[in-house]
Scaffold this active site. Sequence first.
Site, short mmCIF file in Angstrom:
data_model
loop_
_atom_site.label_atom_id
_atom_site.label_comp_id
_atom_site.label_asym_id
_atom_site.label_seq_id
_atom_site.Cartn_x
_atom_site.Cartn_y
_atom_site.Cartn_z
N ASP A 117 13.76 -0.27 -11.77
CA ASP A 117 13.06 0.54 -10.59
C ASP A 117 13.11 1.74 -11.08
OD1 ASP A 117 12.44 0.79 -7.86
OD2 ASP A 117 14.73 1.19 -7.45
N ASP A 120 12.77 4.69 -7.94
CA ASP A 120 13.35 5.59 -7.17
C ASP A 120 15.02 5.03 -7.00
OD1 ASP A 120 11.11 6.80 -6.32
OD2 ASP A 120 10.59 5.16 -4.89
C1 GL1 Z 1 7.76 3.63 -0.67
C2 GL1 Z 1 8.43 4.10 0.56
C3 GL1 Z 1 9.83 4.82 0.18
C4 GL1 Z 1 10.84 3.85 -0.77
C5 GL1 Z 1 9.67 3.27 -2.02
C6 GL1 Z 1 10.36 2.55 -2.69
O1 GL1 Z 1 7.24 4.70 -1.20
O2 GL1 Z 1 7.85 4.95 1.46
O3 GL1 Z 1 10.71 5.15 1.30
O4 GL1 Z 1 11.34 2.67 -0.22
O5 GL1 Z 1 8.50 2.64 -1.36
O6 GL1 Z 1 11.36 3.03 -3.52
P1 GL1 Z 1 5.70 5.16 -1.28
O7 GL1 Z 1 5.83 5.69 0.25
O8 GL1 Z 1 5.72 6.34 -2.24
O9 GL1 Z 1 4.81 4.14 -1.60
MG MG Z 2 14.80 2.13 -5.79
#
Ligand code: GL1
Ligand code: MG
Length: 238
Positions: free
Chosen positions: A17, A19
């Site tokens: 993963d 983040d």
């Molecule tokens: C999305 C959510 C974040 C997080 C990531 C996965 O990212 O908004 O809060 O949960 O997914 O790590 P993004 O907005 O960058 O698509």
């Molecule tokens: Mg993560």
Amino acid sequence: MSRRRGLTDSVRGFIFDVDGVIADTAVLHTAAWRRLAAEEGLPFDENLADQLRGVSRSESLRILLGDVKVSPERFEELAARKNSYYGECLSSLTEADVLPGVRSLMDALSSRGVRIAAVSVSRNARTVLIHTRMIDAFDIVIDGNDLPRFNPTLNRFQHAARLLRVEPGACVVVEDSATGVAAARAAGMRSVGIGDADRLCVATVAVDSLRDIDAARLLTWLSPNARHRPSAAFCSSR
Ligand code: GL1
Ligand code: MG
């Protein structure tokens, strides 16, 4: 002790993963959601932050809104605003933000011939990998922009295994979120949970961080018949 069905001793694929695993960007997402919630007068606490971890932008916003109804236009505006707050932090990311132990574990796995993927539901994950200079370290990268064109009957880790050409039982997922660990399990893969052991109850192995994690020892812990492995306390099924 019986061998768990489908799992092999030889691990041939590792799926990271992004983040909270490659870089500490999970906290930046949390800060952006917290800021949006404060502006909108929506409740936000650590519990909710944990619930949002590893969850897509639109699903996170649905969870944050709870019973609050908004028009599709306002929903889009709120999602875009959160993304702009996150984007403000992204530009200052550098290779110094790669979490401890990540590079050495990846190097050790590569030298053993293990294929390596980065997989995230975040639509910003590629940007994170570019800013941290990690993008070229992976055999394949899947981020939130790629997911809509995949067959919806398979989850993101199953797609990664196909692209890596490794069977799921020989893949290991490294995740910091409960939803990610659950998805790995649903894909028939072992998992290494990073962070709070309570959150990572069903991970095969749970560790605080990848700092000082020796690849050979990790592979021993992941063996289907391992006698000892660091894992979440008080969890019975793994
Ligand atoms: C999305 C959510 C974040 C997080 C990531 C996965 O990212 O908004 O809060 O949960 O997914 O790590 P993004 O907005 O960058 O698509
Ligand atoms: Mg993560």
